[in-house]
Design an enzyme around this catalytic site. Structure first.
Site, PDB file in Angstrom:
ATOM      1  N   ARG A 154      72.440  25.257  55.007  1.00 44.45           N
ATOM      2  CA  ARG A 154      72.767  24.777  53.492  1.00 44.45           C
ATOM      3  C   ARG A 154      73.706  25.570  53.069  1.00 44.45           C
ATOM      4  NH1 ARG A 154      67.064  25.629  53.775  1.00 44.45           N
ATOM      5  NH2 ARG A 154      65.868  23.576  53.355  1.00 44.45           N
ATOM      6  N   LYS A 179      64.834  28.475  51.723  1.00 41.23           N
ATOM      7  CA  LYS A 179      64.290  28.216  50.613  1.00 41.23           C
ATOM      8  C   LYS A 179      62.850  28.961  50.721  1.00 41.23           C
ATOM      9  CE  LYS A 179      66.049  23.671  49.145  1.00 41.23           C
ATOM     10  NZ  LYS A 179      65.591  22.127  48.837  1.00 41.23           N
ATOM     11  N   HIS A 247      77.109  19.036  52.314  1.00 35.18           N
ATOM     12  CA  HIS A 247      75.852  18.835  53.007  1.00 35.18           C
ATOM     13  C   HIS A 247      75.729  17.944  54.027  1.00 35.18           C
ATOM     14  CE1 HIS A 247      71.702  20.012  52.199  1.00 35.18           C
ATOM     15  NE2 HIS A 247      71.280  18.797  52.169  1.00 35.18           N
ATOM     16  N   ARG A 250      75.706  19.383  57.263  1.00 40.58           N
ATOM     17  CA  ARG A 250      74.116  19.773  57.661  1.00 40.58           C
ATOM     18  C   ARG A 250      73.309  18.723  58.258  1.00 40.58           C
ATOM     19  NH1 ARG A 250      69.342  22.944  56.777  1.00 40.58           N
ATOM     20  NH2 ARG A 250      67.834  22.051  55.734  1.00 40.58           N
ATOM     21  N   HIS A 273      62.905  23.049  57.379  1.00 36.83           N
ATOM     22  CA  HIS A 273      62.132  22.025  56.476  1.00 36.83           C
ATOM     23  C   HIS A 273      60.429  22.329  56.679  1.00 36.83           C
ATOM     24  CE1 HIS A 273      65.271  18.418  56.969  1.00 36.83           C
ATOM     25  NE2 HIS A 273      65.461  19.338  55.867  1.00 36.83           N
ATOM     26  N   TYR A 282      66.049  11.747  59.577  1.00 33.53           N
ATOM     27  CA  TYR A 282      67.245  11.483  60.710  1.00 33.53           C
ATOM     28  C   TYR A 282      66.970  10.721  61.669  1.00 33.53           C
ATOM     29  CZ  TYR A 282      68.542  15.954  58.124  1.00 33.53           C
ATOM     30  OH  TYR A 282      68.888  16.674  57.208  1.00 33.53           O
TER      31      TYR A 282
END
Length: 303
Positions: A154, A179, A247, A250, A273, A282
């Site tokens: 990110r 995150k 982004h 990514r 994730h 994806y």
């Protein structure tokens, strides 16, 4: 009610270790909800008034958001924040309101990530160092974009790196704090390591272990907005679509790995994730690419 709200935010910050951006977004959503509640009911918001809310009150709030043309994704996030607050207040015995337990979350539009083609991504990498007058700034931009596309970071993860995080020659992995302060290791290609080293050698600012890896022109930590603006210029230069953002690099990292036989679980770990369902988006991108190849190459499509 204000005290309960502040305590809940503190709990998110100290116990759940939520990021500053997540807390800021939740705070905005809750304030918006409380403001609607006050205007809708015509009286001050208190724990007692909150305790008496019924499911129709929450539906009125959701309907009002729909009337404001707010996205389903935004509304789903806001509802998640309100659910979290009520769950916490119920647990703290501040209220006893379980109306939200039977309220459905609005269905979100299934968004397919907009990835660049391999050729477009390579063009971005090749041209990214040539837009700046100062050589070191161009090398900086190229190193940042290589981290996004080469490692799947990110933009916030790349720009939060410090000098002490710099990959060394021969180093195979880069440790990333993502995150919710979740650490992960991502493989780093020699081309990325070399680009970072070349930028560092030309950077005019003192580089101590705790200083930013990527500097702005005034010697402070580089802002994501600068990289976004540079990508915008690259779009114009290369004739790329509006979806070609930092982004998107990514997304491109994940999509190109998948199209080359990458394992979905492994890609999930590389991207950081929490849920495999997030990574599974994806597969839709890859399916679209396969259809394009099929339509272009299969003999029956030429009839």
């Amino acid at each position: 009610m204000q005290d309960a709200f502040e305590d809940w935010l503190s709990w998110h910050r100290n116990e759940k270790r939520s990021s500053d951006k997540t807390i800021e977004a939740y705070a905005h959503d809750i304030r918006s909800f409380l403001r609607f509640h006050a205007e809708h009911s015509g009286y001050n918001v208190t724990l007692k008034s909150i305790d008496q809310l019924q499911i129709r009150d929450f539906r009125s709030w959701l309907a009002a958001r729909t009337g404001q043309n707010l996205s389903k994704t935004s509304t789903a996030r806001a509802l998640s924040a309100v659910r979290g607050l009520f769950k916490w207040m119920n647990k703290q015995q501040l209220v006893n309101n379980h109306a939200l337990d039977i309220l459905r979350t609005p269905k979100k539009t299934h968004a397919v990530p907009k990835a660049l083609t391999k050729e477009e991504a390579q063009q971005v990498m090749d041209q990214s160092s040539r837009l700046q007058d100062d050589t070191w700034v161009g090398l900086r931009d190229q190193a940042v974009l290589l981290l996004l596309y080469g490692c799947g970071l990110r933009i916030s993860e790349a720009l939060e790196l410090n000098q002490e995080d710099t990959p060394q020659k021969g180093q195979d992995f880069l440790r990333i704090l993502g995150k919710r302060n979740k650490e992960r290791l991502v493989p780093i290609l020699p081309v990325v390591t070399d680009a970072i080293a070349e930028y560092q050698a030309s950077c005019p600012f003192p580089q101590s272990p705790k200083s930013p890896l990527f500097f702005g022109v005034k010697g402070k930590r580089l802002s994501p907005r600068i990289i976004q603006l540079q990508t915008q210029k690259l779009r114009g230069l290369l004739g790329l679509p509006e979806t070609a953002t930092p982004h998107a690099l990514r997304h491109s990292f994940a999509t190109h790995l998948l199209s080359n036989g990458g394992d979905l679980r492994a890609i999930q770990e590389l991207l950081g994730h929490n849920s495999l369902s997030t990574t599974q988006r994806y597969t839709d991108v890859d399916a679209d690419e396969l259809l394009k190849v099929y339509d272009k190459a299969h003999p029956t499509t030429k009839n």
